[in-house]
Each structure stands twice: as C-alpha cells, then as structure tokens.
Write a protein that holds these residues in place. Structure first.
Motif, mmCIF file in Angstrom:
data_model
loop_
_atom_site.group_PDB
_atom_site.id
_atom_site.type_symbol
_atom_site.label_atom_id
_atom_site.label_comp_id
_atom_site.label_asym_id
_atom_site.label_seq_id
_atom_site.Cartn_x
_atom_site.Cartn_y
_atom_site.Cartn_z
ATOM 1 N N ARG A 1 -8.220 4.798 -19.888
ATOM 2 C CA ARG A 1 -7.296 3.702 -20.195
ATOM 3 C C ARG A 1 -6.067 3.751 -19.287
ATOM 4 O O ARG A 1 -5.573 2.703 -18.851
ATOM 5 C CB ARG A 1 -6.876 3.781 -21.663
ATOM 6 N N ALA A 2 -5.577 4.971 -19.024
ATOM 7 C CA ALA A 2 -4.398 5.109 -18.173
ATOM 8 C C ALA A 2 -4.650 4.549 -16.781
ATOM 9 O O ALA A 2 -3.757 3.939 -16.171
ATOM 10 C CB ALA A 2 -3.993 6.578 -18.091
ATOM 11 N N GLU A 3 -5.849 4.748 -16.277
ATOM 12 C CA GLU A 3 -6.173 4.234 -14.948
ATOM 13 C C GLU A 3 -6.084 2.719 -14.913
ATOM 14 O O GLU A 3 -5.609 2.121 -13.936
ATOM 15 C CB GLU A 3 -7.576 4.691 -14.550
ATOM 16 N N CYS B 1 7.797 -6.481 -16.156
ATOM 17 C CA CYS B 1 6.476 -5.865 -16.276
ATOM 18 C C CYS B 1 6.460 -4.766 -17.344
ATOM 19 O O CYS B 1 5.471 -4.589 -18.056
ATOM 20 C CB CYS B 1 6.033 -5.289 -14.933
ATOM 21 N N LEU B 2 7.549 -4.012 -17.452
ATOM 22 C CA LEU B 2 7.602 -2.927 -18.434
ATOM 23 C C LEU B 2 7.662 -3.456 -19.860
ATOM 24 O O LEU B 2 7.106 -2.848 -20.779
ATOM 25 C CB LEU B 2 8.819 -2.041 -18.160
ATOM 26 N N HIS C 1 -0.196 0.812 -23.351
ATOM 27 C CA HIS C 1 1.113 0.450 -22.806
ATOM 28 C C HIS C 1 2.170 0.485 -23.909
ATOM 29 O O HIS C 1 3.257 1.067 -23.741
ATOM 30 C CB HIS C 1 1.065 -0.942 -22.179
ATOM 31 N N GLY C 2 1.866 -0.137 -25.048
ATOM 32 C CA GLY C 2 2.835 -0.189 -26.122
ATOM 33 C C GLY C 2 3.216 1.178 -26.655
ATOM 34 O O GLY C 2 4.373 1.422 -27.006
ATOM 35 N N ARG C 3 2.249 2.096 -26.681
ATOM 36 C CA ARG C 3 2.524 3.435 -27.202
ATOM 37 C C ARG C 3 3.188 4.345 -26.190
ATOM 38 O O ARG C 3 4.001 5.199 -26.558
ATOM 39 C CB ARG C 3 1.206 4.099 -27.657
ATOM 40 N N ALA C 4 2.821 4.224 -24.916
ATOM 41 C CA ALA C 4 3.178 5.255 -23.936
ATOM 42 C C ALA C 4 4.152 4.815 -22.863
ATOM 43 O O ALA C 4 4.850 5.662 -22.287
ATOM 44 C CB ALA C 4 1.896 5.780 -23.271
#
Length: 458
Positions: free
Chosen positions: A78-80, A139-140, A208-211
């Motif tokens: 998922r990170a990729e 974007c963040l 994204h929302g968690r990390a």
C-alpha cells in the motif's frame, strides 16, 4: 611517427621514468567549508521545519520526510501506491493542474518510499516557494486518489516489480533481506507484485489518512531564502495539515547474526551474485568514524583492498564494493559483487581472505590517510550544493541526529588513528560475523563452494 612511438604504453610503463618510478604527490586534505546556520522550528501540528540560507543559486530545495513504518507486507504494498499517487491530484487540482502550477514557478515534486520513510523531494525558484508549499499542502491534506490514477499506477508498478523480480540482482537482494531480517518489516523494501495488485483505492486512501500526518515529520528547506520568512510560509501553508496521532517509526530490526551463506540455484546462469552482510555501528556511535574508515579500507571505494584484489589483481569482477547501511538502532556492512560462474568460489574465498586479513592485521598509515581524505572529501562535496545539504539534513533528522553531527564528524575523522581503525576492523570485519547469499548455477559452482565450508547448499 614511428611504430614504437604509436604503440600503447601500459600503466606500469607510464608510471616509470629513466630515473625510476614516478613519485606520487602527497595527499592534500580537502578544504572543509563552514556549515550554514540551521533554523529549527516545531510547528503547532508537530511538524519540524529546518530552514537554511544557502544562496548559491536562486533555488530552494525541499525535503519532506514522513516516518512510515509498518508491520506487514500489505503495508509495504500500500505504501508503494501511496507514494506513486500522492501527487496526482487533489479535490481542487487534477494531475495536470498540479504539474502546471509547479512548472509555472520553476518547481517540481517527486516521491519515494521505503520501510523507514515516505519522502517528498523537490526544488523551486526561490520566488515560487509559497506556490510549491501550497501545492504540497493541498496534496497532503486533500490527495484525491482518483480511481483511474490509482489503478493505472498499480498496473505500472505490478509490471515493473514483476520484471525486476526476475533479475538476478533483485533475487539476491530479496534473499539477503530475508536472510538477515526474516519477517521483520525492514526486509520488505521491495513489495510483492501480487500484493500490490490487490491494493484498492480505499486502502490507499486509508493508509494516507492514518500515516501521512505531521507530528513527527521533518520539512527541510535549503537555498536562497530567509529562514524566518520560509518557516512562516511553511507554517501558513501547512496549518491545515493535522491529525490526532503521530507518525509511526520503523521498529528496530533484529541484529544481524553471522552464519553460512545461503545458495540459490539459477539454472544456466553465466554469473553469480554474491552478497555478504554483517553488523556495524550506527552514525551516533562514538566509534563510527573508525568503522567508516575500516569499511573504506576494506571495500568502500575504488582504492580499497577488495577492489585491488578482485578487480585489479584477479580480474574476477568489474565492480566490488562494501557499503554501510542504517536502520533504527541497527547498522550493517554489506559486501556485493557479481562474478563469472567459474570464478565464484575463488572470488568468495578472496573476499573472506581480505576480511580476515584486515580484521587480524592493522591497515597501514597510508591506507587510513587515503580513506580519511576520501571520507572528508565526499562529505564536503555532498554538502557543497543546496540539494546535497538538504538531503543530508533530512537523512540525519530521520536518524535522530542534527547539524551538530555534521560539524563534529570531520573532526572525529581527523582524530581517528590507525589503532582505532584496526580495533574497528577486528570486530566489524571478522569473517564469522557475516552471513549472506549466493545466486548462481549450483550445478557448476556447488563443488567449489562446498570445499569452502561456509556456504549452505540445498
């Protein structure tokens, strides 16, 4: 011109005159410039901003480091995809508008991810820094992760990973990671293609929302800027980026334990990939300068013993090297080279011989001086540019270090003695401390490897 004058001369002939060998100029210590002042500010949302004025060109280098540790291979997959699609548009900007807004101010942004961090890198004309920060903040806080973008990048990544997984070097790297780290997340720096293929849009948005949260992150800005105004601009642009949690750091991996090398069969291979790894000390350790120099003397640069033996003397490989790698609370020295199938056992024997020779017999003063000058010179070169300084400060922040390390490390290198390097080599380069892998045609190389007694054959 005569035939004799046109004839090619060897290096040995060039290095000699009628009066004897040409003298080699003495090494000159590289000039060490003054490190610019670093402004450090922790914002209300937990983001740390480092700002450095280095106005050699009208640019600003940007590095956003997000600790991104996980606990499963699914996280790595998922990170990729988060890294691949983070900058592909927001609710208010599609991917073309993101690119257009950055291009209008001479800027760009890229992303990369590994088991330790998500990294956003970029640069921009100094006058365009507020615009780049606005795009980054958008974007963040509002990355859209549109279905077409995610699925398109997923297909591209799966194809790339499948092609890469078939390459001998990739096979050797994957096996080495498993050999030294087992099931620890540090081993998953290259995600599994099949797992990436199962990642959906909701999973990417969820990660994204968690990390991707500010508390624990570091934003580094280096270039033609006023540190105070740049920090204020970052605080304003990123004021809407927040969360009720902190980033997750990678857990320290297990210590690397010496043992037999694992052999992997690759039928018909004309080359073997050899990878060895053993424990080292982190940059924060007082003995790190001695370990850095010991690694350089052994195989860390072109004038090292390993290169002299395997490449220059024996012709076993075109390129051999040893490098230092770092994770939270752990470090490793890793030796890598590829060699022709018939030379595999002999090349491994010479590699282990050089380990034993340096761990038992101290290096010469000349070897240490040469390695020291190389270390000082490469560090000075890396800090001479805006991009190099930004990357170094960002990397150090991820290791819990700061610019004080950059000021003190050259002094420690200068103060390191031959005895210090010998003591470091005796522990770090002891052959029994290493494990590793060999990927090659075992039908051809197994008899020679079996005779060495340090390889585990299937």
């Amino acid at each position: 011109m005569s035939e004799a004058s046109r004839a090619m001369r060897s290096a040995e002939q060039i290095g000699r005159t009628a009066a004897g060998p040409r003298s080699v100029p003495a090494l000159i210590p590289g000039a060490r410039g003054r490190l610019p002042a670093v402004s450090r500010t922790r914002l209300d949302n937990g983001l740390t901003v480092l700002a450095v004025r280095k106005p050699r060109s009208p640019l600003v280098e940007v590095r956003l480091r997000v600790p991104f540790g996980g606990s499963s291979p699914v996280h790595a997959a998922r990170a990729e995809l988060v890294a691949a699609t983070l900058l592909l548009g927001t609710a208010g900007r599609d991917r073309r508008q993101v690119d257009a807004d950055l291009a209008a101010v001479g800027g760009h942004l890229d992303t990369g991810v590994d088991p330790q961090r998500l990294l956003v890198t970029g640069s921009v004309l100094a006058s365009g820094l507020p615009t780049l920060l606005d795009v980054l903040a958008d974007c963040l806080t509002g990355a859209a992760y549109r279905k077409d973008d995610v699925l398109g990048e997923r297909a591209r990544l799966v194809e790339h990973l499948m092609i890469s997984a078939a390459q001998p070097a990739s096979v050797a790297h994957r096996l080495l990671q498993q050999r030294r780290f087992g099931e620890h997340p540090a081993a998953w720096d290259v995600p599994d293609a099949e797992l990436v293929g199962t990642v959906g849009v909701a999973a990417v948005r969820g990660l994204h929302g968690r990390a991707v949260v500010p508390d624990g992150c570091t934003l580094t800005l280096v270039g033609d800027l006023s540190p105070g105004r740049a920090t204020a601009a970052a605080a304003q642009a990123l004021s809407g980026w927040g969360a009720d949690r902190s980033t997750r750091r990678l857990a320290p991996p297990p210590a690397i334990v010496g043992g037999p090398l694992l052999a992997e069969h690759r039928a018909g291979a004309v080359q073997s990939q050899v990878r060895l790894s053993g424990p080292a000390v982190p940059r924060s350790d007082p003995d790190y300068p001695a370990h850095q120099l010991a690694n350089l003397v052994y195989g860390g640069y072109f004038s090292s013993r390993l290169v002299e033996n395997l490449r220059e003397d024996k012709g076993f490989t075109y390129h051999a090297r040893s490098t230092l790698e770092f994770w939270p609370e752990r470090a490793a020295v890793t030796i890598s080279f590829d060699t022709a199938t018939p030379a595999t056992a002999a090349a491994l024997l010479e590699t282990q011989y050089e380990l034993g020779r340096l761990s038992l017999q101290p290096p010469t003063e000349a070897e240490v001086d040469s390695a020291r000058n190389y270390a000082l010179g490469t560090l000075a070169t890396s800090l001479a540019t805006q991009a190099g300084l930004a990357s170094m400060l960002s990397m150090l922040a991820g290791s819990g270090l700061d610019e004080g390390w950059l000021r003190e490390h050259p002094k420690r290198l200068v103060a390191t003695t031959v005895d210090d390097v010998a003591a470091a080599a005796a522990t770090m380069l002891a052959p029994a401390a290493f494990t590793g892998v060999i990927v090659g045609d075992l039908d051809a190389i197994a008899p020679g490897l079996r005779g060495l007694g340090t390889v585990e054959l299937p």
